[in-house]
Enzyme design. Structure first.
Site, PDB file in Angstrom:
ATOM      1  N   LEU A   1       1.104  -6.105   1.786  1.00 57.66           N
ATOM      2  CA  LEU A   1       0.120  -6.544   0.790  1.00 57.66           C
ATOM      3  C   LEU A   1       0.793  -7.237  -0.397  1.00 57.66           C
ATOM      4  O   LEU A   1       0.245  -8.195  -0.967  1.00 57.66           O
ATOM      5  CB  LEU A   1      -0.668  -5.334   0.281  1.00 57.66           C
ATOM      6  CG  LEU A   1      -1.440  -5.595  -1.020  1.00 57.66           C
ATOM      7  CD1 LEU A   1      -2.656  -6.434  -0.764  1.00 57.66           C
ATOM      8  CD2 LEU A   1      -1.766  -4.323  -1.746  1.00 57.66           C
TER       9      LEU A   1
ATOM     10  N   ARG B   1      -9.287  -8.689   3.519  1.00 62.29           N
ATOM     11  CA  ARG B   1      -8.215  -8.257   4.422  1.00 62.29           C
ATOM     12  C   ARG B   1      -8.378  -6.773   4.742  1.00 62.29           C
ATOM     13  O   ARG B   1      -8.295  -6.353   5.899  1.00 62.29           O
ATOM     14  CB  ARG B   1      -6.860  -8.526   3.762  1.00 62.29           C
ATOM     15  CG  ARG B   1      -5.626  -8.167   4.582  1.00 62.29           C
ATOM     16  CD  ARG B   1      -4.376  -8.609   3.799  1.00 62.29           C
ATOM     17  NE  ARG B   1      -3.119  -8.348   4.503  1.00 62.29           N
ATOM     18  CZ  ARG B   1      -2.344  -7.280   4.298  1.00 62.29           C
ATOM     19  NH1 ARG B   1      -2.705  -6.353   3.425  1.00 62.29           N
ATOM     20  NH2 ARG B   1      -1.211  -7.139   4.958  1.00 62.29           N
TER      21      ARG B   1
ATOM     22  N   GLN C   1       0.834  -1.207   0.000  1.00 58.33           N
ATOM     23  CA  GLN C   1       0.000   0.000   0.000  1.00 58.33           C
ATOM     24  C   GLN C   1       0.867   1.255   0.000  1.00 58.33           C
ATOM     25  O   GLN C   1       1.936   1.275   0.591  1.00 58.33           O
ATOM     26  CB  GLN C   1      -0.914   0.011   1.222  1.00 58.33           C
ATOM     27  CG  GLN C   1      -1.984  -1.056   1.149  1.00 58.33           C
ATOM     28  CD  GLN C   1      -3.113  -0.797   2.131  1.00 58.33           C
ATOM     29  OE1 GLN C   1      -3.936   0.073   1.919  1.00 58.33           O
ATOM     30  NE2 GLN C   1      -3.142  -1.568   3.196  1.00 58.33           N
TER      31      GLN C   1
ATOM     32  N   GLN D   1       1.347 -11.995   9.725  1.00 56.02           N
ATOM     33  CA  GLN D   1       1.834 -10.771   9.070  1.00 56.02           C
ATOM     34  C   GLN D   1       0.951  -9.562   9.389  1.00 56.02           C
ATOM     35  O   GLN D   1       1.429  -8.433   9.472  1.00 56.02           O
ATOM     36  CB  GLN D   1       1.883 -11.009   7.546  1.00 56.02           C
ATOM     37  CG  GLN D   1       2.611  -9.929   6.769  1.00 56.02           C
ATOM     38  CD  GLN D   1       1.849  -9.524   5.522  1.00 56.02           C
ATOM     39  OE1 GLN D   1       0.737  -9.010   5.610  1.00 56.02           O
ATOM     40  NE2 GLN D   1       2.455  -9.749   4.379  1.00 56.02           N
TER      41      GLN D   1
ATOM     42  N   HIS E   1       0.139  -3.922  10.846  1.00 52.23           N
ATOM     43  CA  HIS E   1       1.271  -4.717  11.381  1.00 52.23           C
ATOM     44  C   HIS E   1       1.566  -4.491  12.857  1.00 52.23           C
ATOM     45  O   HIS E   1       2.652  -4.781  13.326  1.00 52.23           O
ATOM     46  CB  HIS E   1       2.546  -4.478  10.557  1.00 52.23           C
ATOM     47  CG  HIS E   1       2.359  -4.799   9.103  1.00 52.23           C
ATOM     48  ND1 HIS E   1       2.099  -6.063   8.647  1.00 52.23           N
ATOM     49  CD2 HIS E   1       2.341  -3.996   8.010  1.00 52.23           C
ATOM     50  CE1 HIS E   1       1.951  -6.030   7.332  1.00 52.23           C
ATOM     51  NE2 HIS E   1       2.072  -4.797   6.923  1.00 52.23           N
TER      52      HIS E   1
END
Length: 312
Positions: free
Chosen positions: A94, A118, A12, A251, A202
């Site tokens: 991503l 997601r 991203q 992740q 994250h």
């Protein structure tokens, strides 16, 4: 296959209105790829990437399918034009999903829907405005970690992307990120700036999203990757599919170990890194992670042609 070649896929922040529009001569292959994604999603993804509105493109559940689709369109174009197959693939956050598609681990249409989900779960986990991320430049990793520990005060803030030496991204609750920015500046950071994102990726705030996301990941039909894939969580190639899926879920709430991932690739004999996707963010980072590695990107027709010529 080229033993010295790896492909890396961006995450991203690499999206932009009009991305891939310059690849005019190859537009049918690119448009077909976007058409497949649009069928999977139920809206016209190409129109969104070309015409906007930009604010909508920047919503994480739209951004993620858009970057994945642009990346796979360029990957297909590379193969269609006879480009060498890499020995390794990796992706930044991503981008790991783009790498999974390129490696043949999951189907493209499945991946498009998976990353949309997601994005939805990430946004639900932390309502807009409650989380934040910031880039910290010119500070040692240990100092960033210490600043986050000091700034937390019972809230979540942690180092989440180790992008290059002296470039670390932090994430957490908005107030704690603000405090950590000040703590990093006090420790001598050259720059500490908030990032325009809607979700604090994250960090521990994403754990609830990962728990819900497990159903979507496990529902897919998985194949063993045909190209060795280096994962963000481990900065290594997973031993088996179960490990791969486990680390893919982790992740969401674990740091992206990008510096170590690029260093791992170099240790495997990789000397050529191709950034396969919109923009050229990773090409800049990769040069700083390892000396003596050649970086290429496919963002424009000229860059694509230059990469083809260099790696022919």
């Amino acid at each position: 296959m080229s033993a010295s070649l790896a492909f890396v896929f961006p995450g991203q922040g690499s999206q932009s209105l009009g991305m891939l529009a310059e690849h005019g001569a190859q537009q049918s292959l690119i448009r077909d790829t976007f058409g497949e994604a649009s069928d999977a999603l139920g809206y016209d993804l190409w129109a969104l990437t070309q015409e906007g509105p930009e604010q909508r493109l920047n919503e994480t559940d739209k951004t993620q399918p858009a970057i994945l689709t642009a990346s796979i369109a360029l990957w297909r174009l590379w193969l269609a034009e006879g480009g060498a197959r890499p020995a390794f693939v990796a992706g930044h956050s991503l981008g790991e999903y783009s790498a999974l598609v390129a490696a043949g681990a999951i189907g493209f249409a499945d991946a498009v829907k998976l990353v949309e989900r997601r994005g939805q779960l990430m946004q639900q986990a932390v309502p807009a405005g409650q989380g934040g991320m910031a880039a910290i430049l010119g500070l040692e990793d240990a100092d960033v970690l210490a600043a986050c520990a000091e700034a937390a005060q019972g809230d979540v803030v942690s180092a989440v992307n180790f992008n290059a030496p002296g470039q670390v991204v932090i994430a957490g609750s908005a107030a704690a990120v603000e405090r950590a920015i000040e703590a990093c500046k006090a420790r001598g950071a050259k720059r500490a700036m908030p990032l325009p994102v809607s979700v604090p990726s994250h960090c521990a705030l994403m754990r609830p999203a990962a728990e819900k996301f497990a159903d979507a990941v496990n529902a897919l039909s998985w194949q063993v990757p045909q190209i060795a894939l280096v994962q963000n969580v481990s900065a290594a190639v997973p031993a088996d599919l179960e490990t791969l899926k486990r680390d893919l879920l982790a992740q969401l709430y674990s740091p992206v170990r990008w510096v170590e991932s690029v260093q791992f690739l170099a240790e495997q004999g990789i000397t050529e890194l191709v950034e396969c996707g919109p923009g050229k963010v990773l090409a800049g980072l990769n040069k700083r992670c390892v000396k003596g590695i050649n970086t290429h990107n496919l963002d424009t027709p000229d860059a694509f042609a230059a990469a083809r010529a260099a790696l022919a």
